[in-house]
Design an enzyme around this catalytic site. Structure first.
Site, PDB file in Angstrom:
ATOM      1  N   HIS A 164       0.810  -1.211   0.000  1.00  0.00           N
ATOM      2  CA  HIS A 164       0.000   0.000   0.000  1.00  0.00           C
ATOM      3  C   HIS A 164       0.849   1.269   0.000  1.00  0.00           C
ATOM      4  CE1 HIS A 164      -3.915   1.715   0.032  1.00  0.00           C
ATOM      5  NE2 HIS A 164      -4.522   0.705   0.656  1.00  0.00           N
ATOM      6  N   ASP A 178      -2.383   3.272  -4.205  1.00  0.00           N
ATOM      7  CA  ASP A 178      -3.618   3.167  -3.425  1.00  0.00           C
ATOM      8  C   ASP A 178      -4.532   2.124  -4.051  1.00  0.00           C
ATOM      9  OD1 ASP A 178      -4.631   4.378  -5.695  1.00  0.00           O
ATOM     10  OD2 ASP A 178      -4.701   6.372  -4.781  1.00  0.00           O
TER      11      ASP A 178
END
Length: 485
Positions: free
Chosen positions: A456, A460
């Site tokens: 992450h 995104d």
């Protein structure tokens, strides 16, 4: 003139410092050729056959199968015939860090042993090594691949007189493995009298001490148990019952300990990498079901047209490279020290392969430049090498993205751990017939679950979802790939 050359475990590259002996390929007394493989070892990366740079007769081996050796430890000794004006035959071509010419021999002061002296593995020694030579204990510094141990036998077989040249200094030990064995078991080598030539301390000497100490400890425990039994008898039934209860607890604890399996070799390396991935990477997973009916039909049509057969994983790899070209954020790594995301220009595609020795991840180099036929051939080659344990360290490192086809195990989905230091992994479940709404009607279609586990930090959910959706679109409509051909 006969010379005995010692061949040591060479630098195996990739920062590896030790290896485990899996299988000896030669016996004492065998004649070996230059660069002939003599032992198969397992490192944290792969199985490797180690070639010997010398040609001659094997006179001794150091280390049993299953023994771990550090880089620089002796592997075996080879007796060769060499004239006074000619160097011993040697290639020097021993894996990483050994160039293409023979390593220079390190001269050491030597002296012959009395006739009939035996080498550690049972072969006759043509000449012994004096205490001065034996005291040069290998340390952590880099060592040459070979060094002349003896040169005291004339062509006619005449031996020189033994020279008693003992002096105070480091303990005379034949191998660093002996030092390690003694250190790990608390044996003081200075208190031992070696049974080897010129008082050299052999592995058998240390093992004899350990056996003696074990027997002594057993006798002491037996005497203690007898005394404890007498005390319990005198103390009465209550004390006996209490002691029995304590003994029962101890037995239960021993049983509950179970079987211990060391984390070493490939299994240990995988454990370290997966643990590091969990510690460092904040991963997330998204997944989608896709109708793979058209992809399976396209593959069947390709294979019916003649030529080499195209594998399903090759088509999935081709889809991956097309999706990475559109979403390059997922073909990257994170530099923690510089606090930067490094996007990589090439796609080196790793794929998970289960073997008898554990999970390995071979890497297809420059997968983005390969077509389906080339990918099929490379997958087949690397898979076979993984099964036989012949993958090189270079074929197991440097991946930038991993394709995990866990559907071969009969499962639909998974949330795998990212192969550190990569940023993402695409998982593919089994392809099975399922009810599916196709063109407004319920039909039985070939359905597969796709999952993407991603770092992450590099992107995104929108980017990850876009990548996975593009992969699913290509699976459902392979014609989408025509845009990137």
């Amino acid at each position: 003139m006969t010379q005995v050359l010692e061949f040591r475990l060479p630098d195996l590259g990739e920062g590896l410092t030790e290896a485990e002996i899996v299988r000896w390929l030669v016996q004492v007394g065998d004649v070996v050729a230059v660069d002939q493989p003599v032992v198969e070892v397992e490192t944290a990366k792969a199985m490797v056959e180690v070639p010997c740079p010398h040609g001659g007769v094997v006179t001794a081996r150091f280390g049993e199968e299953g023994t771990e050796l550090p880089v620089g430890a002796p592997l075996l000794t080879v007796a060769i015939e060499a004239t006074a004006d000619a160097a011993p035959e040697s290639s020097g071509n021993v894996l990483v860090g050994y160039g293409t010419s023979a390593a220079p021999a390190r001269r050491r002061r030597v002296r012959p042993s009395p006739p009939g002296t035996r080498l550690p593995d049972g072969a006759s020694r043509t000449a012994g090594r004096g205490t001065a030579g034996a005291s040069a204990d290998p340390g952590p510094a880099p060592l040459p691949s070979s060094e002349v141990l003896t040169s005291a036998v004339a062509p006619g077989g005449t031996r020189g007189p033994a020279v008693p040249d003992r002096h105070d200094g480091p303990v005379a030990v034949i191998s660093p493995l002996v030092r390690r064995l003694a250190r790990d078991n608390g044996v003081d080598l200075r208190l031992l009298a070696g049974s080897g030539p010129d008082g050299l301390i052999l592995r058998a000497d240390v093992e004899d001490v350990l056996r003696t100490e074990t027997a002594r400890a057993g006798a002491t425990a037996a005497r203690a148990a007898t005394a404890a039994g007498a005390v319990r008898g005198a103390a009465g039934a209550q004390s006996v019952e209490a002691a029995s209860g304590a003994l029962g607890k101890g037995t239960s604890g021993t049983s509950a300990a179970g079987t211990r399996v060391p984390l070493k070799g490939v299994r240990g390396a995988v454990a370290d990498k997966l643990s590091r991935s969990r510690r460092e990477i904040p991963d997330a997973t998204c997944w989608v079901d896709a109708d793979a009916t058209e992809l399976m039909r396209a593959r069947a049509a390709m294979n019916a047209a003649g030529g080499p057969k195209i594998s399903l994983i090759a088509l999935l790899a081709r889809i991956c490279t097309a999706a990475l070209a559109r979403f390059p954020e997922l073909n990257s790594t994170v530099d923690l020290e510089a606090r930067e995301i490094v996007r990589l220009p090439q796609v080196h595609l790793g794929f998970a392969a289960q073997t008898e020795r554990g999970l390995v991840v071979p890497v297809v180099r420059d997968a983005h430049t390969r077509d389906a036929e080339s990918l099929t051939a490379e997958f087949a080659r690397l898979t076979e090498a993984a099964r036989t344990g012949t993958l090189t360290p270079g074929e197991l490192t440097g991946g930038t993205f991993t394709l995990n086809n866990y559907g071969v195990f009969g499962v639909d989905g998974s949330t795998p751990i990212i192969n550190h230091p990569e940023a993402a992994m695409l998982g593919v479940g089994r392809i099975v017939p399922k009810p599916w709404v196709h063109e407004g009607e319920l039909a039985v279609r070939q359905v597969v679950q796709l999952s993407l586990t991603f770092d992450h930090r590099v992107c995104d959910g929108g980017t990850a979802g876009g990548f996975l959706r593009h992969v699913a679109d290509c699976v459902e409509q392979p014609a989408v790939l025509l845009r990137t051909l």
